[in-house]
Design an enzyme around this catalytic site. Structure first.
Site, mmCIF file in Angstrom:
data_model
loop_
_atom_site.group_PDB
_atom_site.id
_atom_site.type_symbol
_atom_site.label_atom_id
_atom_site.label_comp_id
_atom_site.label_asym_id
_atom_site.label_seq_id
_atom_site.Cartn_x
_atom_site.Cartn_y
_atom_site.Cartn_z
ATOM 1 N N SER A 8 -9.916 -0.556 6.860
ATOM 2 C CA SER A 8 -9.306 -0.414 5.541
ATOM 3 C C SER A 8 -8.640 -1.662 4.992
ATOM 4 O O SER A 8 -8.292 -1.705 3.807
ATOM 5 C CB SER A 8 -8.305 0.746 5.555
ATOM 6 N N LYS B 150 0.843 -1.194 0.000
ATOM 7 C CA LYS B 150 0.000 0.000 0.000
ATOM 8 C C LYS B 150 0.879 1.246 0.000
ATOM 9 O O LYS B 150 1.899 1.297 0.698
ATOM 10 C CB LYS B 150 -0.905 -0.017 1.238
ATOM 11 N N SER C 184 -9.586 1.882 2.876
ATOM 12 C CA SER C 184 -8.794 2.690 1.975
ATOM 13 C C SER C 184 -7.810 1.873 1.138
ATOM 14 O O SER C 184 -7.227 2.395 0.181
ATOM 15 C CB SER C 184 -8.004 3.739 2.786
#
Length: 449
Positions: free
Chosen positions: A179, A77, A155
C-alpha cells in the site's frame, strides 16, 4: 521533477522561501476546484498547518531548525490518529468516531521533527485493496493520463496523489500488501516499506497485525531515507550509493513477470540492461517458493484472519455501511480457525527461511513493483470481476515482500512522459540500510533523479 526534501530545506535555509509560503502553496493546490484535492483529502487542517508553519519560520530565524523536514508540509494517511481529529480509515463506519486524544506514534515523531501536518489523506476503506477506489469519499486519479482517470493505487491512494500533485512534500502511508509501493509506482514516486518492527504502530488503525508496516512516499530515495530515520527514531547515516561494480543483484522468472503487460515488461527489461551496462552484476535466481504463496494463503491468509478479528463486531451491526468489496474479503477470515492460523504462521517461518537462504549472496532482489500499468477507475468501478482480478494481480508482487517480513523500495524506472512503472528493490528483514544504499545507486544509474 518534484523537489526533494533536501532541495526544499536548502530553499528554506537560503531564505528563498518560507514554511508559510510552502504551506500556503500546498493548501492552494488542495483547494483548487480543477484539481484532485477534494478526493485526495478527507480532512484538511488549514489553521493548524499555518500555525505550525509560522512556528517553524520563527524557530528557523532563531537558528533552531529541528530536522530536514522542519517546515515542510506532510500528509497523513487517514489510518493514523491525529490529536483532535477523527480517524475515519476511509470508511463510513468510522465517520462519527470519537476524535483522537493524542497523535499516533509515527505522527508524533513527524510533528516533533517539525513537519507541518496538512491533512488526512483518502484511502481504500480500512486499507484492504491495492487499487485505491473508495465509494464513500471518492477516488483521486493518478497524475498520468488524467483525461482517462486511471487508478492511483492503494491503499494509500490520497497519499500518493498528494505528493505527485504538490499538495505535500511527502506522505505518511502504510503497507500491508503493497500500500506504499503500489501508489508510488502508479504516481511516479519513490516509496519505502521498511521492516515492519522498526516503526511503532501505536495509534494506527490496523488491517493485519502480522503484516502491517509504516512507510513514506516521497520524491527520491534520499527523501525516503530521511523520513524513515525520523519514523524509526534511528539516527543512522544517510544512504551511500556503492559503485555499480560492487553491486550484485538478483532477478527471477518465478511468478513476478507472469501476466505483465508489454509496457511494464519492456520498461523493466530496459532498466535491467542499463544496470548491467553500468557494471552491476545481475543473476537470475529460481525462487519456487513465490509460486507456493497462493496455495499457502488459499483460505484468505493472515490478512483476512487478522482483519476479521478487528471487524467482526462492526460487521454484525454496521455491515450496510461497509464497501461490499472490502467486506467480502474481510469475511473470508471468518472461516479460518485457530489451527489454520497456527499452521499459517509456521508455514510462513519456513517460507521466509527458504527465501532468505536464496537471497543470501545478493544485495537486493529486483522485480516490477506492479506487473501492469494503472487501469482506469471506471473499468474497475463497473465490474466486480475486473476489480478483483486487477486487485489480485496488482497486489501480488508487493505481497511477497510483506509475507517475507522484508523491506523494499519502489522507485520510478520509466522514461519521462511514459506510463509510470515502478522498480522494486527488495531484501529480507532488517536489510533496510542496504536496500536504501542499493536503491540510491540504482536511482543514479537510471537517472530518475
Amino acid at each position: 521533477m518534484l523537489p526533494s526534501l533536501i532541495e526544499l530545506q536548502n530553499a528554506l535555509e537560503d531564505g528563498r522561501t518560507t514554511s508559510v509560503a510552502l504551506t500556503q502553496a500546498a493548501l492552494a493546490r488542495i483547494a483548487d476546484p480543477d484539481g484532485e484535492g477534494a478526493s485526495v483529502f478527507t480532512t484538511v487542517w488549514e489553521e493548524q498547518a499555518l500555525a505550525a508553519a509560522r512556528a517553524s519560520d520563527i524557530l528557523r530565524a532563531a537558528g533552531l531548525a529541528r530536522s530536514p523536514i522542519d517546515g515542510l508540509p506532510v500528509s497523513i494517511k487517514d489510518l493514523f490518529d491525529v490529536a483532535g481529529h477523527v480517524t475515519r480509515a476511509g470508511s463510513a463506519v468510522r465517520r462519527d468516531a470519537e476524535p483522537a486524544k493524542r497523535h499516533a506514534d509515527p505522527v508524533r515523531r513527524l510533528a516533533q521533527a517539525g513537519a507541518v501536518l496538512i491533512g488526512h489523506t483518502n484511502m481504500t476503506e480500512f486499507a484492504f485493496s491495492g487499487l485505491g477506489l473508495n465509494p464513500h469519499y471518492g477516488t483521486p486519479s493518478s497524475p498520468w493520463d488524467r483525461a482517462r482517470r486511471r487508478i492511483p493505487g492503494g491503499s494509500s491512494s490520497g497519499a500518493g496523489v498528494s505528493v505527485a500533485d504538490g499538495m505535500a512534500a511527502a506522505a505518511l502511508g502504510t503497507d500491508t500488501g503493497g500500500s506504499v509501493r503500489i501508489p508510488s509506482a502508479f504516481c511516479g514516486l519513490t516509496g519505502f516499506k521498511p521492516t515492519a518492527a522498526r516503526i511503532p504502530s501505536g495509534g494506527m488503525f490496523p488491517l493485519s497485525a502480522s503484516l502491517d508496516s509504516i512507510g513514506p512516499l516521497a520524491a527520491s530515495v534520499s527523501c525516503c531515507a530521511i523520513l524513515d530515520g525520523i519514523l524509526s527514531d534511528d539516527a543512522r547515516r544517510a544512504p551511500v550509493a556503492p559503485p555499480p561494480s560492487r553491486l550484485r543483484l538478483a532477478i527471477t522468472n518465478s511468478l513476478v513477470l507472469d501476466g505483465a503487460d508489454d509496457v511494464v515488461r519492456g520498461t523493466f527489461n530496459v532498466a535491467i540492461e542499463r544496470l548491467r551496462a553500468a557494471g552491476v552484476i545481475i543473476d537470475t535466481l529460481e525462487i519456487p517458493e513465490f509460486s507456493e504463496l497462493a496455495h499457502i494463503n488459499r483460505k484468505g491468509g493472515l490478512v483476512c484472519a487478522d482483519a476479521y478479528a478487528v471487524h467482526r463486531e462492526a460487521l454484525e451491526t454496521q455491515f450496510d455501511q461497509y464497501d461490499p468489496r472490502v467486506a467480502s474479503r474481510i469475511l473470508r477470515g471468518r472461516d479460518i480457525d485457530a489451527a489454520d492460523y497456527i499452521e499459517l504462521r509456521a508455514l510462513r517461518a519456513q517460507w521466509i527461511a527458504a527465501i532468505e537462504a536464496r537471497l543470501r549472496n545478493h544485495d537486493a532482489l529486483l522485480m516490477p513493483t506492479v506487473p501492469v500499468i494503472a487501469p482506469t477507475i471506471a473499468s474497475l468501478q463497473a465490474s466486480d470481476e475486473a476489480y478483483f482480478a486487477a486487485n489480485g494481480l496488482i497486489l501480488r508482487n508487493p505481497t511477497l515482500i510483506n509475507f517475507l517480513d522484508g523491506c523494499a523500495l519502489s522507485l520510478p524506472c520509466h522514461a519521462p512522459g511514459e506510463a509510470p512503472v515502478g522498480l522494486m528493490v527488495a531484501g529480507p528483514a532488517h536489510a533496510d540500510a542496504r536496500i536504501l544504499d542499493t536503491g540510491l545507486a540504482i536511482e543514479g544509474i537510471l537517472g530518475v533523479r
